[in-house]
Design a protein around this motif. Sequence first.
Motif, short mmCIF file in Angstrom:
data_model
loop_
_atom_site.label_atom_id
_atom_site.label_comp_id
_atom_site.label_asym_id
_atom_site.label_seq_id
_atom_site.Cartn_x
_atom_site.Cartn_y
_atom_site.Cartn_z
N PRO A 48 62.86 124.43 3.51
CA PRO A 48 64.34 124.35 3.43
C PRO A 48 64.93 125.16 2.27
N LEU A 49 64.24 125.16 1.12
CA LEU A 49 64.74 125.95 0.00
C LEU A 49 64.71 127.45 0.32
N CYS A 50 63.66 127.90 0.96
CA CYS A 50 63.56 129.31 1.32
C CYS A 50 64.59 129.69 2.37
N ILE A 51 64.81 128.82 3.34
CA ILE A 51 65.82 129.11 4.37
C ILE A 51 67.21 129.16 3.75
N ALA A 52 67.53 128.19 2.90
CA ALA A 52 68.85 128.18 2.25
C ALA A 52 69.02 129.41 1.36
N GLY A 53 68.00 129.73 0.59
CA GLY A 53 68.07 130.91 -0.28
C GLY A 53 68.17 132.20 0.52
N ALA A 54 67.40 132.31 1.62
CA ALA A 54 67.44 133.51 2.44
C ALA A 54 68.82 133.69 3.07
N LEU A 55 69.42 132.59 3.53
CA LEU A 55 70.77 132.68 4.10
C LEU A 55 71.79 133.11 3.04
N LEU A 56 71.69 132.52 1.86
CA LEU A 56 72.61 132.86 0.79
C LEU A 56 72.46 134.33 0.38
N PHE A 57 71.25 134.75 0.12
CA PHE A 57 71.04 136.13 -0.31
C PHE A 57 71.25 137.12 0.82
N GLY A 58 70.99 136.72 2.07
CA GLY A 58 71.28 137.60 3.21
C GLY A 58 72.77 137.86 3.34
N TYR A 59 73.57 136.81 3.20
CA TYR A 59 75.03 136.97 3.25
C TYR A 59 75.51 137.82 2.08
N THR A 60 74.94 137.57 0.89
CA THR A 60 75.32 138.35 -0.29
C THR A 60 74.98 139.82 -0.11
N ALA A 61 73.79 140.10 0.40
CA ALA A 61 73.38 141.49 0.62
C ALA A 61 74.31 142.17 1.62
N TYR A 62 74.66 141.45 2.69
CA TYR A 62 75.57 142.02 3.69
C TYR A 62 76.94 142.32 3.07
N SER A 63 77.47 141.38 2.29
CA SER A 63 78.79 141.57 1.67
C SER A 63 78.77 142.71 0.67
N TYR A 64 77.79 142.72 -0.20
CA TYR A 64 77.76 143.74 -1.24
C TYR A 64 77.40 145.12 -0.70
N LYS A 65 76.73 145.18 0.43
CA LYS A 65 76.48 146.49 1.05
C LYS A 65 77.82 147.11 1.45
#
Length: 134
Positions: free
Chosen positions: A96-113
């Motif tokens: 669950p921690l990895c899934i939550a972190g991956a979703l958070l950082f995936g959204y961040t990477a998409y936004s900052y790109k």
Amino acid sequence: MFRDPAFIDIGSEVCTEKWSELYPLVQSYIYNSEVGRSRMFQSIFSFARSMFVLLTGLPVLYAIHFYFRQNGTIARPPKYLLYFPSYADFMEVVIPLCIAGALLFGYTAYSYKRYFAEYLISDFVALREQESRE
């Protein structure tokens, strides 16, 4: 504006058939000038993308480790199990921690790109305008 060859002529020949050269050309132009906000956005984007890849692959690495441990290839118990009674309990926390972190950082990477691309273009345009005034 980027399709106008006169606009992108900054000392290197870039024709309409070689648009793949435009990104490195613009990026090197901005980094040589040592100004602009796109540098910060690129570093945040790179960090977020790296964390997304790590958090996506980490449960897979733990599963591979567990598989080799069950086969007897790895005899010594892993240190991460010192704080958990079993591998299943450990994975109940990690996944669950990895899934939550991956979703958070995936959204961040998409936004900052997207932000990075916008600021890269605006920095380039601002530098060209500044040079044309001088």
